[in-house]
Design a protein around this motif. Structure first.
Motif, PDB file in Angstrom:
ATOM      1  N   SER A 273       0.828  -1.211   0.000  1.00 61.00           N
ATOM      2  CA  SER A 273       0.000   0.000   0.000  1.00 61.00           C
ATOM      3  C   SER A 273       0.859   1.256   0.000  1.00 61.00           C
ATOM      4  CB  SER A 273      -0.954   0.008   1.193  1.00 61.00           C
ATOM      5  OG  SER A 273      -0.238   0.108   2.409  1.00 61.00           O
ATOM      6  N   SER A 274       2.019   1.182   0.624  1.00 65.92           N
ATOM      7  CA  SER A 274       2.914   2.345   0.650  1.00 65.92           C
ATOM      8  C   SER A 274       3.453   2.639  -0.744  1.00 65.92           C
ATOM      9  CB  SER A 274       4.065   2.104   1.623  1.00 65.92           C
ATOM     10  OG  SER A 274       3.589   1.896   2.939  1.00 65.92           O
ATOM     11  N   ALA A 275       3.754   1.583  -1.510  1.00 67.99           N
ATOM     12  CA  ALA A 275       4.232   1.775  -2.875  1.00 67.99           C
ATOM     13  C   ALA A 275       3.170   2.458  -3.729  1.00 67.99           C
ATOM     14  CB  ALA A 275       4.628   0.437  -3.488  1.00 67.99           C
ATOM     15  N   ILE A 276       1.929   1.994  -3.628  1.00 72.97           N
ATOM     16  CA  ILE A 276       0.845   2.616  -4.394  1.00 72.97           C
ATOM     17  C   ILE A 276       0.642   4.058  -3.942  1.00 72.97           C
ATOM     18  CG2 ILE A 276      -1.630   2.546  -4.873  1.00 72.97           C
ATOM     19  CD1 ILE A 276       0.011   0.407  -6.334  1.00 72.97           C
ATOM     20  N   THR A 277       0.710   4.296  -2.649  1.00 75.51           N
ATOM     21  CA  THR A 277       0.565   5.667  -2.126  1.00 75.51           C
ATOM     22  C   THR A 277       1.660   6.564  -2.674  1.00 75.51           C
ATOM     23  OG1 THR A 277      -0.459   4.827  -0.097  1.00 75.51           O
ATOM     24  CG2 THR A 277       0.436   7.061  -0.039  1.00 75.51           C
ATOM     25  N   GLY A 278       2.902   6.078  -2.642  1.00 76.47           N
ATOM     26  CA  GLY A 278       4.014   6.886  -3.140  1.00 76.47           C
ATOM     27  C   GLY A 278       3.911   7.181  -4.621  1.00 76.47           C
ATOM     28  N   LEU A 279       3.531   6.180  -5.421  1.00 73.53           N
ATOM     29  CA  LEU A 279       3.380   6.389  -6.862  1.00 73.53           C
ATOM     30  C   LEU A 279       2.231   7.352  -7.159  1.00 73.53           C
ATOM     31  CD1 LEU A 279       3.850   2.705  -8.067  1.00 73.53           C
ATOM     32  CD2 LEU A 279       5.483   4.582  -8.337  1.00 73.53           C
ATOM     33  N   ALA A 280       1.108   7.170  -6.445  1.00 71.12           N
ATOM     34  CA  ALA A 280      -0.037   8.053  -6.660  1.00 71.12           C
ATOM     35  C   ALA A 280       0.301   9.485  -6.264  1.00 71.12           C
ATOM     36  CB  ALA A 280      -1.236   7.543  -5.867  1.00 71.12           C
ATOM     37  N   ALA A 281       0.991   9.641  -5.148  1.00 74.04           N
ATOM     38  CA  ALA A 281       1.366  10.993  -4.701  1.00 74.04           C
ATOM     39  C   ALA A 281       2.275  11.666  -5.716  1.00 74.04           C
ATOM     40  CB  ALA A 281       2.064  10.905  -3.340  1.00 74.04           C
ATOM     41  N   GLN A 282       3.200  10.913  -6.256  1.00 76.32           N
ATOM     42  CA  GLN A 282       4.134  11.462  -7.245  1.00 76.32           C
ATOM     43  C   GLN A 282       3.386  11.927  -8.495  1.00 76.32           C
ATOM     44  OE1 GLN A 282       7.082   8.783  -9.385  1.00 76.32           O
ATOM     45  NE2 GLN A 282       8.476   9.829  -7.980  1.00 76.32           N
TER      46      GLN A 282
END
Length: 612
Positions: A273-282
């Motif tokens: 979930s952190s990876a998806i959050t980081g990609l989405a935020a970027q």
């Protein structure tokens, strides 16, 4: 995201069945709170409940298009559709070039025109999560299609002159032709977590299998597979593989952020979930937006937390590390025991599942999604990364690797330590051990081995395949039912079939090249992760550890004994009474959750139990 249902009857005038079709449609109201509609033609009725996500004013359903008929006139093709086609804009451009004209901006219209252009083969062109049904009067046939990974649920019930169908069993069971009965195989599926493709809990009802087209006409039911998980050689080296995984994730995330309603991410503080959050935020930052994130927590969790083999650390500190790094608009949804054990919540959960499934994981997901729905309509989730990249602890357990059964059933950390509360005569009749062995053999028989593949790589290929074709569907179904119970669309980027195909065929040595689980995912997304999360080991979805939770379950179980509840046609009164006098452990907790869910299911459905 929506709810669909329908009825095809070749020897019946459905014009007289408006009340029944309306009742079937209304069972899907939670899945589609924004609008409803029905569509009629000779021998067919379609029902739809809409959750508006793309083209809010223009995507109403059922959707129909006039086409040339065989007699030289015109006729109408109708469709009900649930889900999202993430590549609809590319398809729309291709269809326009082929002469198609569009009156809306919705992906629904694109999917319908894709069928008109390419027939049943159009399913191969779709990228997304979907379940839809198309009535084609040119051949008097119904075409039902489900996405490749089984993200969206889809059920059907053959009748003596046609078929009933729906996003959930409750839509079918609202029709008097469908009997709420459960046979032994249905109970076996419920109790074993084998998730046999195509089977349903309910007797006479089947699932449209993932990656499958089911066609119903006057000659009966025909199934064809347009996608299956296949074994292929992998020739990319480590650096190329990591780069390609990142390229796919960037593209997938960008596509799945498209919506005309508020979006968010589900953040647990784990790698996925952190990876998806980081990609989405970027990606959102490119447009000057901040990502919105939500996490679940439990009252008193910090004080009550006890480390275990599965959960070595609480989630909240890692959640906050991610939120701080990406500067998300973050909210912790804190749940207490009163909500988690509320019988009304359990009833909602069981009703959403159409099955005796429950416990604090289900209840907390439902309550989390209910809170999120007040602020967002679409959420991106990290679900399924463990199945794809090999994240669970049991992937790495030599004992599990050598077991000739489903890996999650072999792992010592998941085995129940308490005896089942079900009746012994029922358990003897079901013979669950033989059933699991048979289903395992069937599943493994589907897999092809590469020429020259080592024994260890072959073992790990089988374990990965079982997770991607069985276990993941259990988790996807849970996520769908709990989110759609409140009208929240949860998208699962890791289930994009391009990513699944690619990673499945990477050798196990490449999946674990840095000595940790999920090496490919960790390396591909490390630049969007805080160091604490990048080095964190796998921790599953959190559960409350407050001792008062089990005390509340036990009090409710005692009430069942006092009330002489009909659940004791399935559960053993003596076992329940004895369990309430003994010490509590993880197995006892699960047994109480199962008992209370089973009792609630019996109350709602009054199912007929059919012995073989």
């Amino acid at each position: 995201m929506c709810g669909i249902t329908g009825w095809v009857a070749y020897r019946r005038d459905l014009a007289a069945e408006h009340a029944t079709v309306d009742a079937m449609t209304e069972t899907m109201a939670c899945r589609g709170p924004d609008a409803r509609g029905t569509w009629w033609a000779p021998h067919v009725a379609l029902g739809h409940r809409r959750l508006a996500v793309i083209d809010l004013p223009g995507g109403e359903q059922p959707m129909a298009v006039d086409v040339p008929a065989r007699d030289g006139g015109t006729t109408t093709v109708g469709m009900v559709y649930s889900g999202e086609a993430y590549n609809y804009l590319e398809l729309k451009d291709e269809l326009r070039a082929r002469g198609h004209a569009f009156t809306t901006d919705s992906d629904t219209e694109v999917v319908l025109h894709a069928y008109l252009e390419w027939g049943e083969a159009f399913a191969e062109r779709l990228n997304g999560m979907y379940a839809f049904a198309i009535w084609d009067p040119r051949e008097d046939k119904l075409v039902m299609v489900r996405d490749r990974m089984g993200i969206k649920p889809f059920f059907y019930y053959p009748t003596d002159d046609g078929v009933l169908f729906g996003s959930e069993p409750k839509a079918i069971l609202a029709n008097p032709l469908a009997t709420p009965a459960v046979d032994d195989d249905g109970l076996r599926e419920l109790l074993t977590m084998t998730k046999t493709p195509g089977l349903s809990l309910w007797a006479g009802m089947a699932e449209v299998e993932p990656g499958t087209v089911v066609t119903v006409d006057r000659n009966g039911v025909r199934k064809s597979t347009y996608w299956r998980l296949e074994t292929r050689p992998h020739t990319d080296d480590q650096d190329t593989s990591v780069a390609h995984v990142r390229e796919l994730l960037d593209d997938i995330t960008r596509r799945q952020l498209v919506a005309d309603v508020p979006r968010c991410v589900l953040l647990s503080g784990g790698l996925d979930s952190s990876a998806i959050t980081g990609l989405a935020a970027q990606q959102l930052a490119e447009d000057g937006e901040k990502v919105r994130s939500f996490a679940v927590d439990f009252a008193g969790q910090a004080e009550n937390f006890v480390a275990s083999e599965l959960r070595t650390t609480p989630d909240t500190p890692y959640v906050h590390d991610v939120a701080d790094l990406v500067k998300s608009q973050h909210s912790d949804i804190v749940l207490d025991n009163a909500a988690l054990t509320d019988p009304a919540v359990r009833r909602t959960v069981v009703r959403a599942n159409d099955a005796p499934l429950g416990g604090d994981i289900f209840s907390s997901l439902y309550l989390l999604f209910k809170a999120i729905r007040e602020q967002s309509t679409v959420a991106l989730s990290g679900e399924s990364a463990d199945e794809i990249f090999g994240g669970y602890l049991w992937f790495h357990d030599p004992e599990v690797q050598q077991a000739k059964t489903f890996p999650w059933l072999a792992y010592r950390g998941l085995r129940r330590t308490s005896k089942s509360l079900l009746r012994d005569d029922l358990l003897q009749r079901l013979d669950l051990r033989s059933y699991v062995r048979s289903r395992y053999d069937d599943a493994v028989g589907e897999i092809d081995r590469l020429d020259g593949e080592s024994d260890h790589e072959w073992t790990m290929r089988k374990i990965c395949y079982l997770h991607l074709t069985r276990m993941v569907r259990v988790l996807l179904d849970r996520k769908d039912r709990m989110s759609m119970a409140v009208g929240l669309e949860v998208r699962v980027p890791f289930c994009d079939h391009r990513l699944v195909e690619y990673v499945f065929n990477t050798p196990w040595s490449l999946k674990t090249f840095d000595g940790q689980e999920k090496s490919l995912l960790r390396a591909a997304t490390r630049n969007v992760l805080p160091e604490s999360v990048a080095t964190r080991t796998k921790s599953p979805y959190p559960q409350t550890q407050d001792p008062a939770y089990v005390v509340a379950l036990a009090d409710q179980a005692r009430q069942l004994l006092t009330d002489d509840h009909p659940v004791f046609a399935l559960a053993d009164r003596g076992k329940v009474s004895a369990s309430l006098q003994g010490e509590s452990d993880a197995g006892a907790r699960q047994n109480l959750e199962q008992l209370l869910s089973l009792a609630t299911w019996v109350d709602i459905y009054r199912p007929e139990i059919r012995a073989a």
